[in-house]
Scaffold this motif. Structure first.
Motif, PDB file in Angstrom:
ATOM      1  N   ASP A 268      14.769  44.387  26.430  1.00  0.00           N
ATOM      2  CA  ASP A 268      14.598  43.239  25.544  1.00  0.00           C
ATOM      3  C   ASP A 268      13.650  42.280  26.245  1.00  0.00           C
ATOM      4  O   ASP A 268      13.878  41.912  27.406  1.00  0.00           O
ATOM      5  CB  ASP A 268      15.935  42.557  25.269  1.00  0.00           C
ATOM      6  CG  ASP A 268      16.867  43.443  24.456  1.00  0.00           C
ATOM      7  OD1 ASP A 268      16.394  44.036  23.468  1.00  0.00           O
ATOM      8  OD2 ASP A 268      18.048  43.543  24.813  1.00  0.00           O
ATOM      9  N   VAL A 269      12.594  41.895  25.549  1.00  0.00           N
ATOM     10  CA  VAL A 269      11.564  41.068  26.169  1.00  0.00           C
ATOM     11  C   VAL A 269      11.068  40.022  25.168  1.00  0.00           C
ATOM     12  O   VAL A 269      10.944  40.305  23.981  1.00  0.00           O
ATOM     13  CB  VAL A 269      10.401  41.954  26.705  1.00  0.00           C
ATOM     14  CG1 VAL A 269       9.732  42.729  25.601  1.00  0.00           C
ATOM     15  CG2 VAL A 269       9.387  41.152  27.473  1.00  0.00           C
TER      16      VAL A 269
ATOM     17  N   LEU B 270      10.961  41.292  21.366  1.00  0.00           N
ATOM     18  CA  LEU B 270      10.882  42.727  21.132  1.00  0.00           C
ATOM     19  C   LEU B 270      12.054  43.441  21.797  1.00  0.00           C
ATOM     20  O   LEU B 270      12.525  43.027  22.849  1.00  0.00           O
ATOM     21  CB  LEU B 270       9.581  43.304  21.699  1.00  0.00           C
ATOM     22  CG  LEU B 270       8.277  42.738  21.151  1.00  0.00           C
ATOM     23  CD1 LEU B 270       7.095  43.322  21.916  1.00  0.00           C
ATOM     24  CD2 LEU B 270       8.158  43.024  19.672  1.00  0.00           C
ATOM     25  N   SER B 271      12.486  44.529  21.170  1.00  0.00           N
ATOM     26  CA  SER B 271      13.509  45.395  21.737  1.00  0.00           C
ATOM     27  C   SER B 271      12.939  46.805  21.779  1.00  0.00           C
ATOM     28  O   SER B 271      12.523  47.336  20.756  1.00  0.00           O
ATOM     29  CB  SER B 271      14.767  45.336  20.874  1.00  0.00           C
ATOM     30  OG  SER B 271      15.783  46.111  21.467  1.00  0.00           O
ATOM     31  N   LEU B 272      12.901  47.394  22.973  1.00  0.00           N
ATOM     32  CA  LEU B 272      12.341  48.727  23.157  1.00  0.00           C
ATOM     33  C   LEU B 272      13.413  49.676  23.669  1.00  0.00           C
ATOM     34  O   LEU B 272      14.267  49.278  24.462  1.00  0.00           O
ATOM     35  CB  LEU B 272      11.213  48.717  24.197  1.00  0.00           C
ATOM     36  CG  LEU B 272       9.923  47.991  23.879  1.00  0.00           C
ATOM     37  CD1 LEU B 272      10.048  46.506  24.089  1.00  0.00           C
ATOM     38  CD2 LEU B 272       8.814  48.544  24.756  1.00  0.00           C
ATOM     39  N   LEU B 273      13.355  50.911  23.235  1.00  0.00           N
ATOM     40  CA  LEU B 273      14.129  51.990  23.844  1.00  0.00           C
ATOM     41  C   LEU B 273      13.133  52.845  24.600  1.00  0.00           C
ATOM     42  O   LEU B 273      12.106  53.251  24.047  1.00  0.00           O
ATOM     43  CB  LEU B 273      14.829  52.838  22.783  1.00  0.00           C
ATOM     44  CG  LEU B 273      16.169  52.332  22.278  1.00  0.00           C
ATOM     45  CD1 LEU B 273      16.731  53.300  21.238  1.00  0.00           C
ATOM     46  CD2 LEU B 273      17.169  52.138  23.392  1.00  0.00           C
ATOM     47  N   LEU B 274      13.407  53.076  25.873  1.00  0.00           N
ATOM     48  CA  LEU B 274      12.505  53.891  26.655  1.00  0.00           C
ATOM     49  C   LEU B 274      13.261  54.880  27.515  1.00  0.00           C
ATOM     50  O   LEU B 274      14.424  54.666  27.837  1.00  0.00           O
ATOM     51  CB  LEU B 274      11.580  53.022  27.516  1.00  0.00           C
ATOM     52  CG  LEU B 274      12.204  52.023  28.459  1.00  0.00           C
ATOM     53  CD1 LEU B 274      11.623  52.224  29.843  1.00  0.00           C
ATOM     54  CD2 LEU B 274      11.902  50.632  27.973  1.00  0.00           C
ATOM     55  N   ARG B 275      12.558  55.967  27.813  1.00  0.00           N
ATOM     56  CA  ARG B 275      13.168  56.979  28.672  1.00  0.00           C
ATOM     57  C   ARG B 275      13.439  56.388  30.042  1.00  0.00           C
ATOM     58  O   ARG B 275      12.629  55.661  30.592  1.00  0.00           O
ATOM     59  CB  ARG B 275      12.249  58.190  28.803  1.00  0.00           C
ATOM     60  CG  ARG B 275      12.352  59.098  27.629  1.00  0.00           C
ATOM     61  CD  ARG B 275      11.666  60.390  27.908  1.00  0.00           C
ATOM     62  NE  ARG B 275      10.594  60.492  26.923  1.00  0.00           N
ATOM     63  CZ  ARG B 275       9.544  61.254  27.026  1.00  0.00           C
ATOM     64  NH1 ARG B 275       9.356  61.987  28.087  1.00  0.00           N
ATOM     65  NH2 ARG B 275       8.652  61.290  26.081  1.00  0.00           N
ATOM     66  N   ASN B 276      14.573  56.740  30.589  1.00  0.00           N
ATOM     67  CA  ASN B 276      15.008  56.247  31.889  1.00  0.00           C
ATOM     68  C   ASN B 276      14.336  57.092  32.969  1.00  0.00           C
ATOM     69  O   ASN B 276      14.937  57.997  33.528  1.00  0.00           O
ATOM     70  CB  ASN B 276      16.534  56.359  31.964  1.00  0.00           C
ATOM     71  CG  ASN B 276      17.144  55.318  32.847  1.00  0.00           C
ATOM     72  OD1 ASN B 276      16.438  54.501  33.414  1.00  0.00           O
ATOM     73  ND2 ASN B 276      18.447  55.351  32.954  1.00  0.00           N
ATOM     74  N   GLU B 277      13.057  56.781  33.238  1.00  0.00           N
ATOM     75  CA  GLU B 277      12.277  57.543  34.211  1.00  0.00           C
ATOM     76  C   GLU B 277      11.615  56.584  35.193  1.00  0.00           C
ATOM     77  O   GLU B 277      11.279  55.449  34.823  1.00  0.00           O
ATOM     78  CB  GLU B 277      11.191  58.354  33.503  1.00  0.00           C
ATOM     79  CG  GLU B 277      11.734  59.419  32.574  1.00  0.00           C
ATOM     80  CD  GLU B 277      10.639  60.208  31.873  1.00  0.00           C
ATOM     81  OE1 GLU B 277       9.445  59.968  32.144  1.00  0.00           O
ATOM     82  OE2 GLU B 277      10.990  61.063  31.046  1.00  0.00           O
ATOM     83  N   PRO B 278      11.402  57.036  36.435  1.00  0.00           N
ATOM     84  CA  PRO B 278      10.727  56.182  37.412  1.00  0.00           C
ATOM     85  C   PRO B 278       9.337  55.773  36.908  1.00  0.00           C
ATOM     86  O   PRO B 278       8.590  56.596  36.381  1.00  0.00           O
ATOM     87  CB  PRO B 278      10.605  57.066  38.651  1.00  0.00           C
ATOM     88  CG  PRO B 278      11.670  58.103  38.487  1.00  0.00           C
ATOM     89  CD  PRO B 278      11.805  58.321  37.007  1.00  0.00           C
TER      90      PRO B 278
ATOM     91  N   LEU C  50      12.812  38.943  30.328  1.00  0.00           N
ATOM     92  CA  LEU C  50      12.890  40.393  30.296  1.00  0.00           C
ATOM     93  C   LEU C  50      14.282  40.810  30.744  1.00  0.00           C
ATOM     94  O   LEU C  50      14.787  40.290  31.734  1.00  0.00           O
ATOM     95  CB  LEU C  50      11.820  40.954  31.238  1.00  0.00           C
ATOM     96  CG  LEU C  50      11.660  42.446  31.323  1.00  0.00           C
ATOM     97  CD1 LEU C  50      10.172  42.766  31.427  1.00  0.00           C
ATOM     98  CD2 LEU C  50      12.377  43.003  32.508  1.00  0.00           C
ATOM     99  N   SER C  51      14.882  41.724  29.992  1.00  0.00           N
ATOM    100  CA  SER C  51      16.209  42.228  30.331  1.00  0.00           C
ATOM    101  C   SER C  51      16.215  43.733  30.118  1.00  0.00           C
ATOM    102  O   SER C  51      15.847  44.211  29.047  1.00  0.00           O
ATOM    103  CB  SER C  51      17.257  41.560  29.441  1.00  0.00           C
ATOM    104  OG  SER C  51      18.521  42.139  29.669  1.00  0.00           O
ATOM    105  N   LEU C  52      16.642  44.477  31.127  1.00  0.00           N
ATOM    106  CA  LEU C  52      16.687  45.931  31.065  1.00  0.00           C
ATOM    107  C   LEU C  52      18.107  46.392  31.352  1.00  0.00           C
ATOM    108  O   LEU C  52      18.716  45.956  32.331  1.00  0.00           O
ATOM    109  CB  LEU C  52      15.722  46.533  32.088  1.00  0.00           C
ATOM    110  CG  LEU C  52      15.606  48.046  32.124  1.00  0.00           C
ATOM    111  CD1 LEU C  52      14.959  48.558  30.845  1.00  0.00           C
ATOM    112  CD2 LEU C  52      14.787  48.478  33.328  1.00  0.00           C
TER     113      LEU C  52
END
Length: 88
Positions: free
Chosen positions: A48-49, A6-14, A34-36
């Motif tokens: 990417d996971v 899977l490939s995710l786009l996520l907000r860069n938030e704590p 897992l790669s961020l």
């Protein structure tokens, strides 16, 4: 067990990554890798996971659950994308 990439786009938030990992853990999803990294937009990260799902779980179900996490902007199943080979 079935393996998915899977490939995710996520907000860069704590805490964004922590919420996703908790979701995986609570649903019995085994994370193999897992790669961020930062995305092109500075306010987003790309995750990417590779995961393995327990019998009876579907990738469609997991993608819907990930979509409910506030920080997640998109999820793409890349399981069947062709691999790119680099020549020596």
């Amino acid at each position: 067990m079935t393996r998915h990439s899977l490939s995710l786009l996520l907000r860069n938030e704590p805490g964004a990554l922590a919420r996703i990992v908790v979701l995986f853990s609570s649903r019995g999803v085994d994370v193999e890798s897992l790669s961020l990294a930062p995305a092109e937009r500075g306010d987003l990260s790309r995750l990417d996971v590779v995961v393995e799902l327990q019998p009876g779980r579907t990738i469609v179900q997991l993608i819907k659950q990930l979509g409910r996490v506030v920080e997640v902007k998109s999820v793409v199943d890349r399981t069947h994308d062709e691999a790119i080979e680099l020549g020596a």
